[in-house]
Scaffold this motif. Structure first.
Motif, PDB file in Angstrom:
ATOM      1  N   LEU A 169       0.818  -1.210   0.000  1.00  0.00           N
ATOM      2  CA  LEU A 169       0.000   0.000   0.000  1.00  0.00           C
ATOM      3  C   LEU A 169       0.855   1.266   0.000  1.00  0.00           C
ATOM      4  N   GLU A 170       2.154   1.110  -0.218  1.00  0.00           N
ATOM      5  CA  GLU A 170       3.019   2.288  -0.103  1.00  0.00           C
ATOM      6  C   GLU A 170       2.707   3.346  -1.160  1.00  0.00           C
ATOM      7  N   GLU A 171       2.488   2.927  -2.395  1.00  0.00           N
ATOM      8  CA  GLU A 171       2.249   3.921  -3.449  1.00  0.00           C
ATOM      9  C   GLU A 171       0.967   4.709  -3.162  1.00  0.00           C
ATOM     10  N   ALA A 172      -0.099   4.005  -2.808  1.00  0.00           N
ATOM     11  CA  ALA A 172      -1.358   4.691  -2.505  1.00  0.00           C
ATOM     12  C   ALA A 172      -1.207   5.580  -1.281  1.00  0.00           C
ATOM     13  N   THR A 173      -0.445   5.106  -0.311  1.00  0.00           N
ATOM     14  CA  THR A 173      -0.225   5.893   0.907  1.00  0.00           C
ATOM     15  C   THR A 173       0.540   7.172   0.595  1.00  0.00           C
ATOM     16  N   ARG A 174       1.597   7.031  -0.193  1.00  0.00           N
ATOM     17  CA  ARG A 174       2.384   8.212  -0.555  1.00  0.00           C
ATOM     18  C   ARG A 174       1.549   9.180  -1.399  1.00  0.00           C
ATOM     19  N   ASP A 175       0.739   8.637  -2.303  1.00  0.00           N
ATOM     20  CA  ASP A 175      -0.120   9.504  -3.125  1.00  0.00           C
ATOM     21  C   ASP A 175      -1.069  10.314  -2.245  1.00  0.00           C
ATOM     22  N   ALA A 176      -1.659   9.656  -1.248  1.00  0.00           N
ATOM     23  CA  ALA A 176      -2.625  10.344  -0.376  1.00  0.00           C
ATOM     24  C   ALA A 176      -1.940  11.454   0.423  1.00  0.00           C
ATOM     25  N   LEU A 177      -0.735  11.178   0.907  1.00  0.00           N
ATOM     26  CA  LEU A 177      -0.005  12.208   1.660  1.00  0.00           C
ATOM     27  C   LEU A 177       0.351  13.379   0.740  1.00  0.00           C
ATOM     28  N   LYS A 178       0.806  13.065  -0.454  1.00  0.00           N
ATOM     29  CA  LYS A 178       1.165  14.133  -1.395  1.00  0.00           C
ATOM     30  C   LYS A 178      -0.059  14.953  -1.773  1.00  0.00           C
TER      31      LYS A 178
END
Ligand SMILES: [Mg+2]
Length: 294
Positions: A169-178
Motif C-alpha cells: 500500500l506504499e504507493e497509494a499511501t504516498r499519493d494520499a499524503l502528497k
C-alpha cells in the motif's frame, strides 16, 4: 489498523511475547492482519465510537487540542539539543538534525468511513478490504495533523511516517499524503517507513525508531496506540496501564496520543488476545473487564 498501531499488533506481539505463546499461535496458523494493526476486528461495539469520530465536535476538538499541544512542545524541544523522545535513541543525540515520527492510521488518516462501512455491511476487518479502501486514496486527514506537519517542516524538522500498513500500500499511501500537500522525502531519504520494507522491520516499531535515531534526534512521536511509542508492554489491562503511567512525563510533550475509540491494542487487552473467541465471546469479555458501581 494493522493498522498501525492498532493495538496495535505491536502491543499484541509484545504482549504475546510476554506470555510466551507466539509459537503456539504460529502453529495455529494465526496471521496478523496487514493493516490496521490494531484493528483487526470490528464489531457492532464500534457504533458509539464511530458516531463520536464522525459526528461529534468533541472528537475534532480533542484532535485539534492534541496537535496544538504537540506544536508547542515541539518548539520547546528544538531549544533543548540534548532532548530525545525515543527510548531507542542513544544518550547524547546533540548535533543530529531533529526529526518527528508520526503513525498514519487514525493519526494522520481518518479511516472511519471504512470502519463505518464494515459496521453497516456486517463485515469484519480484512486486509483485502482495507487495501481496497486505501487504494481509493479518499481518506480525510485527522483534524490538526496537516497543520502540525507543515509546522514541523517549516522549522526544518524531518517528518517520518512509521506505519504498519503493508508495503503493497506504499504507493497509494504516498499519493494520499502528497495530495494533502505533504512534502515527502524532504531530507533526501524515504520518509514513509512501512512494515517489512526491511527484513527487521516487523510489527513492532522499535527497529524503525532505532533506524531513524541513527541519523536524527527524534524530538517527538505522535500516534494513537501504545505501540507507536514503545515496544514492550504487557498483554493485560493492568500491565499496559502500568507501562503507560511509568512514562508520565512523556505524555503531551515527547509523546502525543490521538484518540482512537474504534480499535487498538486496548481492545485486544480486554479479552487478553484470546483469538479463539468469536464476536460474542469478545463482547462478553469486554463486559467482564468493566468496573461497575455495584
Ligand atoms: Mg494508528
Amino acid at each position: 489498523m494493522s493498522g498501525e498501531g492498532i493495538l496495535g499488533q505491536g502491543g499484541m506481539v509484545a504482549g504475546l511475547r510476554v506470555l510466551g505463546v507466539c509459537a503456539a499461535l504460529a502453529c495455529a496458523g494465526f496471521a496478523a492482519p496487514a493493516v490496521a494493526q490494531d484493528a483487526a476486528r470490528v464489531s457492532t461495539d464500534t457504533v458509539n465510537a464511530l458516531l463520536w469520530m464522525q459526528t461529534s465536535a468533541e472528537y475534532k476538538a480533542a484532535c485539534l487540542g492534541a496537535y496544538a499541544a504537540a506544536r508547542a512542545a515541539l518548539d520547546r524541544a528544538l531549544d533543548d539539543p540534548e532532548m530525545s523522545a525515543a527510548l531507542e535513541q542513544e544518550a547524547h543525540p546533540r548535533g543530529k538534525p531533529p526529526a518527528v515520527i508520526l503513525d498514519l492510521d487514525e493519526t494522520v488518516f481518518d479511516n472511519s468511513p471504512y470502519f463505518a462501512w464494515l459496521l453497516k455491511s456486517g463485515q469484519e476487518y480484512s486486509a483485502q478490504s482495507f487495501g481496497d479502501w486505501v487504494e481509493e486514496r479518499g481518506a480525510e486527514a485527522v483534524p490538526g495533523a496537516l497543520d502540525y506537519i507543515r509546522h514541523a517542516q517549516s522549522r526544518g524538522v524531518a517528518v517520518f511516517f512509521v506505519s504498519n500498513r503493508s508495503v503493497k500500500l506504499e504507493e497509494a499511501t504516498r499519493d494520499a499524503l502528497k495530495a494533502y500537500g505533504v512534502a515527502l522525502d524532504a531530507h533526501g531519504e524515504d520518509s514513509v517507513l512501512l512494515k517489512r520494507e526491511r527484513r527487521d522491520w516487523g510489527m513492532l516499531k522499535g527497529s524503525r525508531r532505532a533506524f531513524i535515531a541513527e541519523r536524527y534526534r527524534i524530538v517527538q512521536i505522535v500516534g494513537d496506540t501504545l505501540g507507536d511509542f514503545i515496544d514492550d508492554f504487557g498483554v493485560t489491562v493492568p500491565q499496559r496501564t502500568q507501562e503507560a503511567l511509568s512514562q508520565t512525563s512523556y505524555w503531551g510533550t515527547k509523546w502525543v496520543m490521538l484518540p482512537n475509540p474504534v480499535y487498538g491494542s486496548w481492545e485486544n487487552a480486554a479479552y487478553e488476545y484470546n483469538i479463539k473467541l468469536d464476536e460474542d465471546g469478545r463482547h462478553a469479555e469486554k463486559l467482564r473487564a468493566l468496573s461497575p458501581w455495584k
